[in-house]
Structures are given as C-alpha cells and as structure tokens.
Motif scaffolding. Sequence first.
Motif, short mmCIF file in Angstrom:
data_model
loop_
_atom_site.label_atom_id
_atom_site.label_comp_id
_atom_site.label_asym_id
_atom_site.label_seq_id
_atom_site.Cartn_x
_atom_site.Cartn_y
_atom_site.Cartn_z
N ASN B 73 103.25 78.86 73.58
CA ASN B 73 102.29 77.89 73.77
C ASN B 73 102.82 77.25 74.86
O ASN B 73 103.95 76.95 75.37
CB ASN B 73 102.33 77.01 72.55
N GLY B 74 101.72 76.56 75.66
CA GLY B 74 101.92 75.53 76.77
C GLY B 74 101.90 76.20 78.18
O GLY B 74 102.32 75.50 78.96
N LYS B 75 101.88 77.51 78.17
CA LYS B 75 102.01 78.16 79.52
C LYS B 75 100.85 77.76 80.63
O LYS B 75 101.38 77.40 81.63
CB LYS B 75 101.70 79.76 79.35
N THR B 114 95.77 87.11 100.15
CA THR B 114 96.38 87.55 101.22
C THR B 114 95.38 87.63 102.38
O THR B 114 94.35 87.55 102.32
CB THR B 114 96.94 89.11 101.12
N ASP B 115 96.15 87.78 103.76
CA ASP B 115 95.24 87.61 105.12
C ASP B 115 94.65 89.27 105.16
O ASP B 115 95.06 90.05 104.26
CB ASP B 115 96.12 87.15 106.34
N LEU B 116 94.09 89.60 106.23
CA LEU B 116 93.71 90.76 106.50
C LEU B 116 94.94 91.75 106.65
O LEU B 116 94.63 93.08 106.46
CB LEU B 116 92.88 90.89 107.73
N HIS B 117 96.03 91.32 106.79
CA HIS B 117 97.14 92.24 106.94
C HIS B 117 97.83 92.34 105.69
O HIS B 117 98.87 93.01 105.69
CB HIS B 117 98.11 91.84 108.05
N GLY B 118 97.43 91.84 104.59
CA GLY B 118 98.06 92.00 103.41
C GLY B 118 99.20 91.14 103.20
O GLY B 118 100.03 91.60 102.34
N ARG B 119 99.15 90.17 103.87
CA ARG B 119 100.55 89.26 103.79
C ARG B 119 100.17 87.87 103.01
O ARG B 119 98.95 87.45 103.23
CB ARG B 119 101.04 88.82 105.17
N PRO B 120 101.03 87.41 102.44
CA PRO B 120 100.50 86.10 101.49
C PRO B 120 100.18 85.10 102.58
O PRO B 120 100.99 84.87 103.47
CB PRO B 120 101.99 85.91 100.74
N ARG B 121 99.18 84.11 102.14
CA ARG B 121 98.78 83.29 102.87
C ARG B 121 99.41 81.58 102.28
O ARG B 121 99.33 80.95 102.97
CB ARG B 121 97.23 83.05 102.36
N ARG B 122 99.90 81.73 101.06
CA ARG B 122 100.64 80.44 100.88
C ARG B 122 102.21 80.73 100.48
O ARG B 122 102.56 81.75 100.21
CB ARG B 122 100.15 80.20 99.39
N ARG B 123 102.61 79.69 100.48
CA ARG B 123 104.20 79.49 100.38
C ARG B 123 104.52 79.46 98.93
O ARG B 123 105.54 80.35 98.35
CB ARG B 123 104.73 78.12 101.07
N TRP B 124 103.89 78.75 98.09
CA TRP B 124 104.27 78.57 96.49
C TRP B 124 103.45 79.07 95.84
O TRP B 124 102.08 79.40 95.87
CB TRP B 124 104.42 77.02 96.47
N ALA B 125 104.04 79.60 94.60
CA ALA B 125 102.89 80.02 93.47
C ALA B 125 103.52 79.83 92.25
O ALA B 125 104.58 79.63 91.79
CB ALA B 125 102.94 81.66 93.47
N VAL B 126 102.50 79.34 91.24
CA VAL B 126 102.91 79.34 89.78
C VAL B 126 102.34 80.62 89.01
O VAL B 126 100.94 80.46 89.04
CB VAL B 126 102.68 77.88 89.44
N VAL B 127 103.12 81.14 88.48
CA VAL B 127 102.60 82.42 87.50
C VAL B 127 102.71 81.95 86.03
O VAL B 127 103.84 82.14 85.62
CB VAL B 127 103.25 83.71 88.06
N GLU B 128 101.58 82.09 85.43
CA GLU B 128 101.84 82.30 83.84
C GLU B 128 101.69 83.65 83.56
O GLU B 128 100.86 84.41 84.12
CB GLU B 128 100.57 81.64 83.27
N CYS B 129 102.96 84.03 82.99
CA CYS B 129 103.17 85.46 82.70
C CYS B 129 103.14 85.60 80.99
O CYS B 129 104.00 84.90 80.53
CB CYS B 129 104.45 85.80 83.46
N ASP B 130 102.43 86.60 80.73
CA ASP B 130 102.39 87.07 79.22
C ASP B 130 104.21 87.56 78.93
O ASP B 130 104.73 88.03 79.59
CB ASP B 130 101.50 88.07 79.09
N GLU B 131 104.51 87.17 77.67
CA GLU B 131 105.66 87.49 77.40
C GLU B 131 106.07 89.29 77.42
O GLU B 131 107.32 89.59 78.18
CB GLU B 131 106.20 87.11 75.90
N GLY B 132 105.16 89.85 77.07
CA GLY B 132 105.29 91.26 77.26
C GLY B 132 105.16 91.79 78.72
O GLY B 132 105.80 92.96 79.01
N ALA B 133 104.66 91.15 79.44
CA ALA B 133 104.34 91.41 80.99
C ALA B 133 105.74 91.14 81.79
O ALA B 133 105.67 91.35 82.72
CB ALA B 133 103.03 91.04 81.38
N LEU B 134 106.38 90.25 81.18
CA LEU B 134 107.48 89.60 82.01
C LEU B 134 108.37 90.84 82.67
O LEU B 134 108.87 90.75 83.89
CB LEU B 134 108.38 88.74 80.96
N ARG B 135 108.83 91.83 81.87
CA ARG B 135 109.72 92.78 82.35
C ARG B 135 108.95 93.55 83.48
O ARG B 135 109.82 94.17 84.43
CB ARG B 135 109.98 93.53 81.13
N GLN B 136 107.70 93.72 83.84
CA GLN B 136 107.05 94.33 84.74
C GLN B 136 107.08 93.56 86.01
O GLN B 136 107.12 93.99 87.12
CB GLN B 136 105.85 94.68 84.40
#
Lengths: 256, 532
Positions: B73-75, B114-136
């Motif tokens: 809870n709380g993710k 991402t930009d046209l070259h497939g490079r990230p546009r932002r510096r920071w990210a917050v990722v809510e991740c399912d417990e089961g998907a953590l490993r991948q």
Amino acid sequence: MKLRICHLYPDVLNLYGDRGNILCMRKRLEDRGIACEIMPLRIGETADLTRYDLFFIGGGQDFEQEVLLEDLRKGKKEELKAAVEDGRTFLCICGGYQMMGHYYETADGMRCPFLGAIDFHTVGARRRMIGNYAFSLSETSGGSTVVGFENHSGRTMLGPGVEPLGTVLRGYGNNGEDGTEGVRYHNVFGTYSHGPVLPKNPAFCDRILETALQRRYGEASLAPLAVPFEKAAHEAALAQVKLRRKPRRGRSSAWL
Amino acid sequence: MRRKEQKTGPYRQTPTSLRDLTAVTVCKAVRAGLRLLGRGGTALPGKAALFLSPKVLETVSDGMEIFVVTGTNGKTTTAGILAQALAESGRDVLINSSGANLLSGITAEFACDTDLHGRPRRRWAVVECDEGALRQAVPLLHPRVILVTNLFRDQLDRYGEVMQTLDRIRAGIPAADSGDRCTVCLNADDSLVSSLAESPAASSTGPVLQGKRFRIRRFGLGPLTAQDRISENADAQYCIRCGARYEYRYHTFAHLGGFFCPECGYKRVRPETEVTEVLAADADSVTVRMRTADAEQAAGNTKRQEVRIGLPALYNVYNAAGAVCAWQAAGLPAEEILQTLPLAEGSFGRMERFDVSGRQVRMILAKNPAGCDQALSYLEGYAEPYRLALGLNDRTADGHDISWIWDADFEKIASDPGITECLVTGDRAEDMCLRMVYAGMPAGKIRMVKEEKELLEQIERGGEQRERREPGEAGAPEEPVLILVNYTVMLQLRETLRRRSGKRAFWENSERQEEGTGGQVCASRSGKGGTE
C-alpha cells in the motif's frame, strides 16, 4: 439453548475472510434466540475441548502452518481426533480441511504429517486451482447448492469409501479430476470453499448448526429466517460461476 | 523556492542502437494510435517495445536518477509526494502512472519520454513498481533509491501470500547496483519489510539480498497514541526468524509498530526518519513532528520539526515519512521535501477530491484489508453527516477473490448515525451489501445501484426527494459523498467524476503544466514541473 463454538488458531488460520463464517454462525443462532459462546484457541493455549459443540478451522499461510503443526504435536492432536470420533461438529476450510487428513506431500516429495483424523491425503501441484466455483452438497449434508471461492495448490485424494461433502458443478474441487469436493466424515464438514462460504449459503450454515444442536440436545429444528441479502448474493455468485466453463485463472497483466 | 536545473537533457551522450531506437519509435507510435482512439493505453505500447528489444528500458532510462517505490500500500501516494517535491524544487521529473507499474508499463512511460534519438529528456524519475515486477525492472533502471512501503495481504489469488511477496522483493533488490550507488529505504515498523535488512544467517527464507551490501535507511512512526492490541487479522504475528510470537511496545496499525521478538531478539530498529508526535489531525491533513537525520551527517545530528502533511489519515503519515526518507537517501536536503508536504494532494483515486455539481466528493481507494481498515478509521473520525458509496469489482486487476471484505472491519462504521445512506455498486455489489448487513448497517440505509449512470445521479442529486430534505437528512445539498472503491471501480468511476468536474485525464497531464501552479504540478501523473 446454547451452542459452544471453538475457533481454532484464529491468530494464524485467518486468511480469505474465513472469520465471516464465525460471524454467520453466531448471527444465525442469535436471530433464533439461541445463545452462542465463541472461544478462540490460539497457538500455545490449551482448553478442555470436550466442552465444545462445534469447531471451526480456517485457512492460513504456509509459513505460519509450520508454527501450528508444532503446537498440534504438543497434545491437541489426540484431543481433536477424539472430538471427531466423538461426533462433535467441525467446519474445516482449505488449510484447516487439509490438516484433518494424513499428510501433505509437497511437489518435491516432502511429506508433512497432519492429524490423520480422516482417511485422505493431499499432494501439492504446480498449478494453483483458483476461482469462483459451485458444488452441490450430498444428501447427508442437506443437498443444497453452495457457491464459493477456491484457491489451493494441494490436490486432495479421499481414501476408499470416504464420503465427499458434495459434487462439483463448476470449478476444481478436491483435485480437479474426480468431481468431488470436500469431505464429510461423522460430523466433520471439510471444504475448500472460501468466500467466506457460510454467509452466502445460509442453508449450508443451518445444516451445520443443526448437526451440532442435534448432538447436544437430541433434536434440532431451526425456524426459517428471511434472507433477502443472502439470496441476492448467492444468486449473483451462482450466475457468475455458470458463465464460466473453467474457473478464471489469475493473470498479472493490467490492460487499461 | 523553484530553481532551474543546471543541466538540461539529454543525460546520455552515447548513441542509441538501431534496435532500441526502433523499439522506442514503435512504442511511441502505438501509444499515439491508442490515444487517437481515446484510450489511455499503458501496457500495449510497452509490450510492443519489449518484443522488439527486451532491455530497451535500460537505454531509455540511462543516466537518470531514479527512485523506485514498491510495497503493498501507499506506492502511488508516496511516488506522488516525491515527484511533487522534485518538481517543486525545480527538477525535471518523470513519473509512471499507477496503472503502469509492471515492466511493460514502465518501459512505455520511459520510452515515450525520450527525444527523437531515444535519449531520456528528464534527469529524475519516480517509478512505482509492482512487487512482482521488481526483479525485472530494477536491473534495467539502476535506481538510486528503492523504497519498500509496507507488506500486507493483497489480492491473494494473484500475488499469493504475503511471504511469497516478500520473497519477490528479496529477489528484486539485489538486482540493483550494490554499495554506495543504491540505498534501500525500509519501513522500520513493519517486521516483514525490516527483515529485508537481516543478515543471511538469520534468515529463514534464504540468503538476504544475496550477499550484496546495501546502504539501508529506515523510516517509521514512534509511539504516538495508545492503540488497541494487535488485531486478530494481522499479517505478521510470529517472528520471521524464529517463529515466536512478537510482542509490541506500541502499535500504529495492522502489524506495524514497535515490535520485538522475546525469543531471538529481532526487533524494530530506530529509524533515521521518524514521526515522533501527531500534533493535529483533521479531515484534510495531519500535522506531525518529524525527526530527520541528514544523509551525510552523523546519526546524532538530528533535527525535529513540525510538518503539515496535506493528506489525511495515519497511513499517509507513513507515506510522507517514507518519501522524506527516500529523499534524503538520494542525498537531497530535507528542507526541500518538507516544504512541499503541505501541498500533497490525493492523486488518482487516493483520497482524491472532486466537486460534482457543487457537491463535495472524496474518493478513497481500498483494495485490501489493511488499506481498507485505514480508510474506515478515517471515516470513523469523520465529524459531519455524509453519504457513503461502496464499490466492489472482482476483475483481473482487482483480484478475483473478494473474501477480504470480511477481513476489513466495516463494523467500525456500519452503525454510525452520521452515515445517512449507503450506496453500493460494482460487479459484486450483492456481496458488499451482505457484508454491510453483517457489519450492522440498518438494511433500510443500504441501496444497491449497479448502473453507473444511476449511481452518478444519486451522487449528484441526493435521491428523489431532494427538495424536501432538511440539512442533515440523507441527500441534503451540502452533504459530502465519500466513496470507498477497489481498483477497477475506481478507474471507471474516477473517469466519470473527472469529466463531470472538469479535471484532465491522467495521460493528458504529461503536457507541460503552467508555471506557478504550485500543488497542481504534482496532481499530474507525469509531473513535469518548473523547467523549460
């Protein structure tokens, strides 16, 4: 009149809303003016089991079941077996049901000895049997239709001559093969049905209560109760189960 | 306090491989197509990208500073608080929408940013991740911080039991870079989550963190108020190390609190980030005293300060403490996040407020017994008369097993005279009605409304006899409606309420927000704030 219910291991066998069954039994007794005493019996606690008319055992997690088996070995095992042979009423759900058999064998061959109160055993399978399901109770258990939710990887094989609780209408039941569901032995009602099973199946609940009252008072006839909400929930669940040939299996993808 | 990020993207200089670039382009195209059809599609674009390049997520997140939030809870709320603090302090931030917390969804969110070259546009990210998907996800994201909020029983038919979920998290964390690069933030009050920091020898369920060393930081709540004894339904009553029954110096809720094992000595560790006192609490916020220790300073050098959290209920105090802990773990100054906590807003159906034709509506997501009990505690403390709406579905994303409603303590509110009416909706409305009858709700107050259209009318108009109602009666015009729903009911009903109240769809929020909108930035699901 009064019925004494012993709730075994409410601290570990407490998954899947099974405490709803206790609420249901109490409500249906009290609505008829029958007093009801509920005694939780936790791990490490002891009590004189011969005082009780009805025993309830729910389902639990694997980790916590190990803690429980040790407690059983410390003496409760023999007392419970005696209570079964003595004709006391039991409602055992899922893990609690499996516990009444001889043993549980895991998928890699490890055997976990259980109570051995009834002649059956359970073997772990890779595929979990999950979903809403329905079964019809055998005549000895009232013959009504029961809707519930099953969630188990253990496949239960009844010994020769052991009577099942009912016949599967939709879903897996004991093992997904022989069409049997649960066990009925003396006054033990064993089933895989969560849900919780009793609130939506008041006829089944009354049958269990009557069995316990019968033993205590020699006769039992429970006055009918109005059950509009129970009936609606039962019928809605049954309609949903009937739409399915096989129970839905859990998928983890979230398509929006 | 808004400041410009010195460095602007892209944050990776190496070129993107043709394969990854194709995957990214296809992902964007599929999503654009779905959007044209008016769908919020988050999974399908990601699946297409993963099909073309299984590790594309590593490429499109390369060089970013990433927070991963997991737990039962709380993710979503915790991730929202972090993203808001990042945006408010002038940092570029990407946040995945809560429906996209599996590998495919996360991949899509990053690939499309991402930009046209497939490079990230932002510096920071917050990722809510399912417990089961953590490993991948973790080995591809190389997060700076992994935050584990808590562990409760949840959707048992899907996730299996609590211990299995714990094992999944245990397996997921070591996939991160060990050592100083990644810090793991744990809930100190949760004996299950805390056990992630245990040494291998002490563990009953295999090697912990697979021998890798991680920096650990903890957050928690001190002894705040006298609480009842631990509930019969708590998910962890026996020691994960030795099986003895835990004892508690105090409880906060469910199995959280100052636990200790009288046999083996396993116990709560005093956390770096700790809420020591609740100073005030009302229907919209909680004010607490929080002790924080700066990451780079000695543990002795602590500060206590008064903080107002713009969200109600005790579980949001945990979410706020977790966010502060993660923030400091990333080496950021505590002041920045503490300043934004008052602005925290309920996001995406979590304590989210709507104004529907002049009527105050609050939607509370409750999808498992622990979360539901907390929501019910909030309702229990609600002073004004209100109408309650309950919604229960049993679709795949909800879990097909709805038995948990019997583990939640609806008895707490069922006989509350302040509830003037109880509307019940959803595929399993009949089951919910029955639960409420058992909880003690007078049958006359319960009203099953299966059609959404009718439900909405009920919410808006307050029943047929609206004209004759007096204040305080059911459906009186000023009476708020509190909606308690599980996941797919929330998705559907939220969308309807959003349209009625003029809010934007969650995928439209990735558009750039106006400067100076304050708290609005974070209400967005992909809050890009502040920067040009």
